[in-house]
Scaffold this motif. Structure first.
Motif, mmCIF file in Angstrom:
data_model
loop_
_atom_site.group_PDB
_atom_site.id
_atom_site.type_symbol
_atom_site.label_atom_id
_atom_site.label_comp_id
_atom_site.label_asym_id
_atom_site.label_seq_id
_atom_site.Cartn_x
_atom_site.Cartn_y
_atom_site.Cartn_z
ATOM 1 N N ASP A 179 -10.643 9.403 -6.548
ATOM 2 C CA ASP A 179 -11.374 10.392 -6.472
ATOM 3 C C ASP A 179 -11.957 10.830 -7.379
ATOM 4 N N ALA A 180 -13.277 10.409 -8.156
ATOM 5 C CA ALA A 180 -13.890 11.328 -8.989
ATOM 6 C C ALA A 180 -13.889 12.602 -9.236
ATOM 7 N N GLN A 181 -13.245 13.532 -8.384
ATOM 8 C CA GLN A 181 -13.806 15.368 -8.281
ATOM 9 C C GLN A 181 -12.891 15.476 -8.540
ATOM 10 N N MET A 199 1.071 -1.509 -0.119
ATOM 11 C CA MET A 199 -0.456 -0.180 -0.246
ATOM 12 C C MET A 199 0.681 1.432 0.307
ATOM 13 N N ARG A 200 0.910 2.101 -1.083
ATOM 14 C CA ARG A 200 1.153 3.106 -0.782
ATOM 15 C C ARG A 200 0.756 4.371 -0.597
ATOM 16 N N ARG A 201 0.900 5.359 -0.430
ATOM 17 C CA ARG A 201 0.427 6.354 0.359
ATOM 18 C C ARG A 201 -0.140 7.286 -0.304
ATOM 19 N N PRO A 202 -1.930 7.376 0.565
ATOM 20 C CA PRO A 202 -3.045 7.787 -1.079
ATOM 21 C C PRO A 202 -2.221 9.176 -1.145
ATOM 22 N N LEU A 203 -1.569 9.703 -0.372
ATOM 23 C CA LEU A 203 -0.860 11.798 -0.430
ATOM 24 C C LEU A 203 -0.238 11.579 -1.663
ATOM 25 N N ALA A 204 0.662 10.503 -1.228
ATOM 26 C CA ALA A 204 1.670 10.761 -2.775
ATOM 27 C C ALA A 204 1.099 10.636 -3.959
#
Lengths: 336, 270, 266
Positions: free
Chosen positions: C109-111, C1-6
């Motif tokens: 995230d679509a947005q 799992m990579r960090r979502p922010l990155a």
């Protein structure tokens, strides 16, 4: 008899801007653009007689649509001669435009937010169709295509098939004598394809209109067109009857066999080349002259419950034709 | 593409165009809202007029500005045109081909579609403006019937220039990739020099005499000036001649661009 | 799992690169856009010059002060035209062509995806123009801004951007219900144009609308007051609260619209 469509030495080139991917290349292309010449139609000649139904066959990018657009005056040929019933299409005279129609399966002329009846009415006015003739045409089209319930609903609410029916009706309001159809059945389901085919055929037979059709669905062409013109890389590979084409390219036949009990593949291989062998049915490929002999041997030696002789599928014939054309055509093209 | 054929088809073309405009009434409403700039400018200029004890600016007091910008709003509504946008889409997506297949000149078709949309647009926008004029009763609307006759001619001229500029910019889509930007450029000049955001007579005399020679004021400021009684009969008539010279000029440019553009379209693809 | 922010950071970079490439495809655009932008600013300055030639101040604003509003307007317009509206307009196109499904199929995230889809890099010109306007304004006023004022202006501008983005997202959500809204950007720009002027110019219902319904006041007048060092505390609070509120609202409406879209089966 003079031909209604006469084409001589027709050639069409496009200059296409090309650039490799990447930011640096994008910046460079702002200063200097590379153009590549593409030959879409490469010296074709053909004659079509009034009332003929002709199928235009070829792989994607063969130049089919380009040719149709030239015939209908939307594209101007680079060189060569095109005459449609005595008119030069590129001049787009009223008299010419009133005689022809181009239907593009992927583009629509129906007014999106209005019912199709408004488009019909608009075309009546635009093509200057007499009121009585218009009403007769609409009655006929409505009955043939089953439009009653559709014409009062905004076009955007119609299904793809319903829209295509209305699109065809709108194209025929002025009873064109020459009908160019580019992929008219694209995206339609099988029964709707059949409806469109039957309708187009009937229009041709009743009004003596000339038909030139391109389609990806071989079935369309097989059902509709006694004559086919095959083009690939802008050149005509074949022009003639569909049956002759099949015989010429693939003179062999297929024998489809069903058996009352399982048969070993080796038994079949002794008879002829085995194309497919499964529990349900087996398919043999046999040279045309040998069909009778092979059928006789099979019936004598094997537990055959059902036997049919077929031509190879049209798709296979085509891909073989195009495959044969590749080496020749490859040398004729400008280097990329 | 005979003229006769187009003329005979005209009633039906207009009727279908009107039906389309009715179908697009939501967009029409949005369009009217999008052209309320004169009303924002009205707020600004009346604030200016209020400042400093309500002294007039040039010939405009608060009431004068109200008459001017309401008139500007009305003229803009009646002469508005989006043909450049439609043409741009048609050229880019190849749907122009569909229009070319018909025995009616595409430019005539665009024109008729524009005319057909006028009643609907007027219906959406004019009642409000007329009520405002009636309620506010700004002094300064002319009562001279001869001037109103000239006004009608000037309105037609303003509409023609706007239409031809639209069609010419539309034709430029044949040659350049983003012709919409050209319209932006035109609109910028139009906003400043047509009287849309500033009454032209508030400019210095030097700027004014320059503006007299440019097409922009004939698209809007000129009819507005007649309406608000800023021009006498002779002055208005003289400017009307200049306006129609611009109509002829823009029509000529459009014709040339169309002819060359369509040749290019035929060479490159539809 | 990579960090979502990155991961989202990388996504942003990829989308940016694609936008730049796309923008460079159109060389006529590249030049014209720059020219048009300069001209648009000029259209706003011309009335300003004419007005202040006749009056020393309008609705309590002097020339130099009005230039601040114009500067923020130009800045914000750059943000809008450069990042917000091109991306969100592409949503409307997606809906019309039915290609939004491709976006929704992607595992992000679509947005976020639609909001960063397209950027017009040369709109950075607006920032430059805004700086010129600020400099001109302060020169006319014969002073400079204090460090605190600049910081406060930055904060209020940030909420202005959030408000602007949220309003756009709300408008785009409407595209799920009414499919044809191509004129939307025109409408928005037309109304947004009123933000060139200090809110005090307007009166009555118009002023109420521009303060609370379509908070143009938050977008340009508030940051200008902040930069001039005359921002009342309640305006600051209002600005931050307004940003938080519109952002939350737009997010909820967007989610609901997407939900409706997917349940309707496109």
């Amino acid at each position: 008899m003079t031909s209604i469509l006469r084409v001589r030495a027709l050639r069409k080139e496009f200059a296409v801007h090309e650039r490799p991917p990447g930011v640096a290349a994008a910046l460079r292309s702002m200063l200097h653009r590379e153009y590549k010449k593409i030959v879409a139609v490469d010296g074709i000649a053909l004659d079509i007689q009034p009332g003929e139904r002709v199928g235009f066959l070829g792989p994607n990018g063969a130049g089919k649509t380009t040719a149709l657009k030239i015939f209908s005056g939307l594209l101007h040929p680079t060189s060569g001669e095109v005459l449609v019933d005595g008119h030069e299409p590129r001049r787009r005279e009223d008299a010419f435009l009133k005689k022809i129609m181009l239907v593009l399966g992927q583009k629509q002329q129906l007014l999106w937010d209005l019912p199709p009846s408004e488009t019909f009415e608009l075309n009546r006015a635009v093509y200057d169709v007499p009121r009585a003739q218009y009403e007769a045409t609409m009655r006929e089209l409505t009955a043939l295509l089953g439009l009653e319930d559709l014409v009062k609903r905004p076009s955007r609410t119609l299904s793809l098939g319903e829209r295509m029916k209305c699109e065809l009706a709108a194209a025929l309001v002025h009873r064109p004598r020459v009908l160019f159809l580019d992929e008219p059945t694209i995206g339609l389901d099988v029964s709707m394809q059949a409806t469109v085919r039957d309708f187009v055929k009937r229009y041709n037979e009743q009004h003596g209109a000339t038909l030139l059709l391109t389609s990806h669905y071989m079935e369309d062409v097989a059902q509709l067109c006694p004559r086919v013109i095959v083009i690939d890389r802008g050149a005509i590979l074949y022009d003639g009857a569909l049956g002759d084409l099949v015989t010429r390219i693939r003179p062999d036949r297929r024998i489809v066999l069903r058996f009352s009990r399982p048969v070993a593949e080796s038994d079949l291989a002794a008879l002829a080349t085995v194309v497919r062998h499964s529990a349900g049915e087996s398919v043999l490929q046999v040279p045309k002259e040998a069909v009778n002999a092979v059928v006789g041997r099979a019936l004598a030696n094997l537990p055959v419950s059902d036997l049919t002789v077929q031509s190879p599928p049209l798709e296979e014939v085509m891909s073989e034709l195009f495959a044969r054309n590749r080496p020749r055509a490859a040398t004729g093209e400008a280097p990329p | 593409m005979s003229l006769r054929n187009t003329a005979r088809a005209l009633p039906t073309l207009l009727r279908v165009g009107l039906a389309e405009a009715v179908a697009y009434r939501a967009e029409m409403f949005v369009w009217v809202l999008a052209t309320t700039m004169p009303l924002v400018m009205l707020a600004l200029w009346t604030a200016v007029a209020r400042e400093g004890g309500g002294g007039a600016l040039g010939r405009y007091g608060q009431s004068g500005f109200t008459a001017y910008f309401l008139s500007a709003f009305i003229v803009r509504q009646l002469t508005g045109c989006w043909a450049f946008y439609e043409m741009n889409v048609d050229v880019r997506q190849g749907t122009l081909g569909m229009r070319l297949l018909r025995p009616v000149h595409p430019l005539a078709a665009y024109t008729v579609e524009n005319i057909a949309a006028v009643p609907m647009r007027a219906l959406v926008s004019l009642p409000a403006a007329l009520v405002a004029l009636a309620v506010l009763q700004p002094r300064g609307l002319t009562r001279d019937p001869a001037l109103w006759a000239l006004w009608t001619a000037s309105l037609l001229g303003a509409w023609s220039i706007t239409l031809f500029v639209n069609l010419a910019v539309g034709c430029s889509a044949f040659f350049i990739e983003q012709s919409l930007k050209l319209m932006d450029l035109w609109l910028v000049l139009y906003f400043v020099l047509s009287g849309y955001t500033i009454p032209i007579d508030l400019f210095s005399p030097r700027v004014q005499s320059l503006v007299d020679w440019l097409p922009f004021r004939y698209q809007l400021g000129f009819p507005v000036a007649i309406m608000t009684g800023a021009l006498g009969r002779q002055e208005a008539a003289a400017l009307l001649v200049r306006q129609w010279a611009w109509v002829a000029a823009t029509a000529g440019v459009t014709a040339v661009l169309w002819r060359r553009g369509i040749a290019r379209f035929g060479a490159h693809g539809g | 799992m990579r960090r979502p922010l990155a991961r989202y950071g990388r996504l942003l970079l990829v989308q940016l690169r694609a936008s730049v490439l796309l923008g460079m495809q159109y060389r006529a655009d590249f030049l014209l856009d720059g020219v048009v932008e300069v001209f648009w600013v000029a259209t706003a300055i011309v009335p300003l010059l004419v007005v202040f030639a006749a009056r020393p101040s309008v609705a309590g604003w002097r020339f130099g002060e009005a230039l601040m509003v114009m500067g923020w307007f130009t800045f914000l317009e750059g943000v809008l035209e450069g990042t917000i509206s091109p991306s969100l307009i592409s949503v409307v196109e997606h809906i019309r062509k039915g290609t939004l499904d491709f976006v929704l199929l992607k595992p992000a995230d679509a947005q976020f995806l639609v909001s960063t889809a397209r950027i017009q890099p040369w709109r950075a010109l607006n920032v430059l123009t805004a700086l010129v306007l600020f400099a001109w304004g302060f020169r006319a006023l014969g002073r400079g801004p204090s460090a605190g004022a600049v910081a406060l202006a930055a904060v209020t501008m940030l909420s202005a951007v959030v408000v602007l983005y949220s309003l756009w997202l709300l408008a785009v959500s409407a595209a799920f219900y009414v499919v044809r809204i191509d004129n939307l950007s025109h409408l928005f720009n037309a109304v947004f144009d009123a933000a060139r002027w200090p809110i005090d110019v307007f009166h009555g219902a118009v002023r109420f609308t521009f303060t609370f319904v379509l908070p143009l006041a938050l977008m340009t007048t508030v940051p200008s007051r902040a930069l001039l060092g005359v921002l009342p505390l309640r305006s600051l609070v209002g600005s931050l609260a307004g940003a938080a509120l519109t952002f939350a609202l737009s997010r909820v409406v967007w989610k609901a619209s997407i939900g409706r879209y997917t349940s309707a089966g496109g």
